[in-house]
Enzyme design. Structure first.
Site, PDB file in Angstrom:
ATOM      1  N   ASP A  35       0.903  -0.724  -0.162  1.00 33.34           N
ATOM      2  CA  ASP A  35       0.153   0.258  -0.179  1.00 33.34           C
ATOM      3  C   ASP A  35       1.094   1.357  -0.070  1.00 33.34           C
ATOM      4  O   ASP A  35       1.688   1.090   0.649  1.00 33.34           O
ATOM      5  CB  ASP A  35      -0.918   0.236   1.183  1.00 33.34           C
ATOM      6  CG  ASP A  35      -1.463  -1.261   1.830  1.00 33.34           C
ATOM      7  OD1 ASP A  35      -2.157  -1.497   0.795  1.00 33.34           O
ATOM      8  OD2 ASP A  35      -1.775  -1.858   2.601  1.00 33.34           O
ATOM      9  N   ASP A  41      -0.037   8.850   8.008  1.00 31.42           N
ATOM     10  CA  ASP A  41       0.691   6.922   8.103  1.00 31.42           C
ATOM     11  C   ASP A  41       2.030   7.439   8.929  1.00 31.42           C
ATOM     12  O   ASP A  41       2.122   6.674   9.751  1.00 31.42           O
ATOM     13  CB  ASP A  41       0.276   6.017   7.536  1.00 31.42           C
ATOM     14  CG  ASP A  41      -0.498   5.093   6.570  1.00 31.42           C
ATOM     15  OD1 ASP A  41      -1.506   5.103   7.063  1.00 31.42           O
ATOM     16  OD2 ASP A  41      -0.721   5.301   5.542  1.00 31.42           O
ATOM     17  N   GLU A  65       3.491  -0.312   9.601  1.00 35.12           N
ATOM     18  CA  GLU A  65       4.275   0.480   8.470  1.00 35.12           C
ATOM     19  C   GLU A  65       5.859   0.306   8.170  1.00 35.12           C
ATOM     20  O   GLU A  65       6.177   0.717   7.275  1.00 35.12           O
ATOM     21  CB  GLU A  65       3.905   1.698   8.741  1.00 35.12           C
ATOM     22  CG  GLU A  65       2.330   1.993   8.676  1.00 35.12           C
ATOM     23  CD  GLU A  65       1.599   1.919   8.423  1.00 35.12           C
ATOM     24  OE1 GLU A  65       2.207   2.286   6.280  1.00 35.12           O
ATOM     25  OE2 GLU A  65       0.159   1.620   7.561  1.00 35.12           O
ATOM     26  N   LEU A  85      -2.248   3.705  11.990  1.00 36.15           N
ATOM     27  CA  LEU A  85      -3.429   4.539  11.827  1.00 36.15           C
ATOM     28  C   LEU A  85      -3.977   3.879  10.222  1.00 36.15           C
ATOM     29  O   LEU A  85      -3.998   3.976   9.501  1.00 36.15           O
ATOM     30  CB  LEU A  85      -3.287   5.790  11.420  1.00 36.15           C
ATOM     31  CG  LEU A  85      -4.289   7.079  11.279  1.00 36.15           C
ATOM     32  CD1 LEU A  85      -4.570   7.264  12.460  1.00 36.15           C
ATOM     33  CD2 LEU A  85      -3.741   8.385  10.052  1.00 36.15           C
ATOM     34  N   ASP A  86      -4.896   3.258  11.157  1.00 32.09           N
ATOM     35  CA  ASP A  86      -5.519   2.248  10.218  1.00 32.09           C
ATOM     36  C   ASP A  86      -6.813   3.200   9.460  1.00 32.09           C
ATOM     37  O   ASP A  86      -7.908   3.481  10.216  1.00 32.09           O
ATOM     38  CB  ASP A  86      -6.366   0.849  10.986  1.00 32.09           C
ATOM     39  CG  ASP A  86      -7.480  -0.125  10.372  1.00 32.09           C
ATOM     40  OD1 ASP A  86      -6.650  -0.713   9.791  1.00 32.09           O
ATOM     41  OD2 ASP A  86      -8.081  -0.077  10.302  1.00 32.09           O
TER      42      ASP A  86
HETATM   43  P1  AHM Z   1      -5.511  -0.321   6.056  1.00 30.49           P
HETATM   44  O1  AHM Z   1      -4.598  -0.656   7.362  1.00 30.49           O
HETATM   45  O2  AHM Z   1      -4.622  -0.049   4.567  1.00 30.49           O
HETATM   46  O3  AHM Z   1      -6.602   0.413   6.153  1.00 30.49           O
HETATM   47  O4  AHM Z   1      -7.280  -0.221   5.231  1.00 30.49           O
HETATM   48  C1  AHM Z   1      -7.230  -1.461   6.141  1.00 30.49           C
HETATM   49  C2  AHM Z   1      -8.884  -1.443   6.058  1.00 30.49           C
HETATM   50  C3  AHM Z   1      -9.840  -1.955   7.225  1.00 30.49           C
HETATM   51  O5  AHM Z   1      -9.898  -0.821   8.149  1.00 30.49           O
HETATM   52  C4  AHM Z   1     -11.129  -1.641   6.760  1.00 30.49           C
HETATM   53  O6  AHM Z   1     -11.622  -3.044   7.355  1.00 30.49           O
HETATM   54  C5  AHM Z   1     -10.420  -2.323   5.202  1.00 30.49           C
HETATM   55  O7  AHM Z   1      -9.262  -2.187   5.255  1.00 30.49           O
HETATM   56  C6  AHM Z   1     -10.872  -1.966   3.879  1.00 30.49           C
HETATM   57  O8  AHM Z   1     -11.108  -2.695   2.953  1.00 30.49           O
HETATM   58  P2  AHM Z   1     -12.225  -2.948   2.200  1.00 30.49           P
HETATM   59  O9  AHM Z   1     -11.978  -1.516   1.180  1.00 30.49           O
HETATM   60  O10 AHM Z   1     -11.444  -3.856   0.696  1.00 30.49           O
HETATM   61  O11 AHM Z   1     -13.578  -3.272   2.292  1.00 30.49           O
HETATM   62 MG    MG Z   2      -4.812  -1.437   8.805  1.00 29.89          MG
END
Ligand code: AHM
Ligand code: MG
Length: 281
Positions: A35, A41, A65, A85-86
């Site tokens: 990502d 982040d 990260e 920062l999810d």
């Molecule tokens: P991230 O760690 O890159 O932010 O991704 C995690 C997030 C979760 O919070 C969420 O449940 C999921 O990605 C959503 O993915 P999608 O859009 O494929 O449903």
């Molecule tokens: Mg995440």
């Protein structure tokens, strides 16, 4: 453990400022999962690492990260895996996001998780701590995290949060999700697992799913940083966390950035998932 909680509180105050004032643009870096990292982040990750580096009780930390484990103190007791920062891309559209921390002993293995903490940054900042017995929620009020309530799931809920790309769902998964809706379940999905799982916990129950799909057979959510901490919280709250058939906390992690299909919910919904997946998986 008290020192870790205090460090997380201090980090959360700084991360809240980063969310409010920080630059939501993309950085030039990618994380281990591929990502593109946002500047938010990276800034949040730096805050947490700097806080944890000061604690003697921590042996190692690893961040969603970062590529590698960071050694802190050879004689420390705890191993902490965290997602700083999810859901950070949701800051741009002013939806809620969160930090997730899994606290382990001996190594980073699901069966060795001893506590989990998450912090939701929404209209309010709330911190939820699961310690193996209880799940307690605290709210940031005038600079202090005050105890608000214990969290316990009902046997059955009314909400479902079905994640991932629907075009890639397996037919039996689609049927299962459709059947929950036919049974009257209401859709609650923001795209941030922290607020989505927090909502199900606080509204008494339901089902959050991020399944195996044809494009992502091992799901998207990372075991150490996302799946195991919430699995621990859901089990402590009287619910379940499964990969479709078995407890996710029994999964063997082969790499720190491994992902896993996952379902978090109250008991009635998870029993339905197990039945469907046992017959189709
Ligand atoms: P991230 O760690 O890159 O932010 O991704 C995690 C997030 C979760 O919070 C969420 O449940 C999921 O990605 C959503 O993915 P999608 O859009 O494929 O449903
Ligand atoms: Mg995440």
């Amino acid at each position: 453990m008290k020192d870790i909680i205090e460090a997380i509180k201090r980090s959360s105050l700084k991360i809240r400022d980063i969310i409010e004032d920080g630059d939501t643009a993309k950085s030039d870096n990618q994380n281990s999962t591929g990502d593109t990292q946002l500047k938010l982040d990276i800034a949040s990750d730096v805050v947490i690492e700097n806080e944890f580096k000061q604690l003697d009780c921590i042996k190692q930390i690893v961040s969603e990260e970062q590529e590698h484990i960071v050694n802190i103190n050879e004689s420390g007791k705890y191993y902490i895996a965290y997602d700083p920062l999810d859901g950070s891309s949701l800051v741009d559209v002013n939806l809620s996001v969160g930090s997730i921390y899994g606290i382990y002993e001996n190594d980073f293995t699901g069966s060795n998780i001893v506590a989990s903490i998450y912090v939701v940054f929404g209209p309010r900042v709330e911190m939820v701590i699961a310690d193996g017995e209880t799940v307690k929620m605290y709210r940031l009020q005038k600079g202090e995290f005050n105890y608000i309530q214990d969290i316990k799931l009902n046997q059955k809920g009314k909400l479902q949060s079905p994640g991932s790309t629907q075009a890639c769902w397996y037919p039996y998964h689609k049927d299962m999700i459709d059947n929950f809706f036919k049974d009257g379940y209401r859709l609650r999905y923001s795209g941030g697992m922290v607020p989505d799982l927090h909502q199900i916990l606080l509204k008494g129950g339901g089902l959050f799913s991020y399944p195996s799909t044809s494009d992502l057979p091992k799901g998207k959510l990372r075991q150490l940083f996302e799946v195991f901490p919430f699995a621990f919280t859901y089990e402590c709250a009287g619910g379940q966390a499964i990969d479709g058939i078995s407890r996710v906390l029994e999964i063997e992690t082969t790499h720190i950035h491994d992902t896993s299909p996952c379902f978090f919910g109250s008991n009635a919904e998870c029993e339905v998932v197990k039945e469907v997946y046992s017959n189709n998986g």
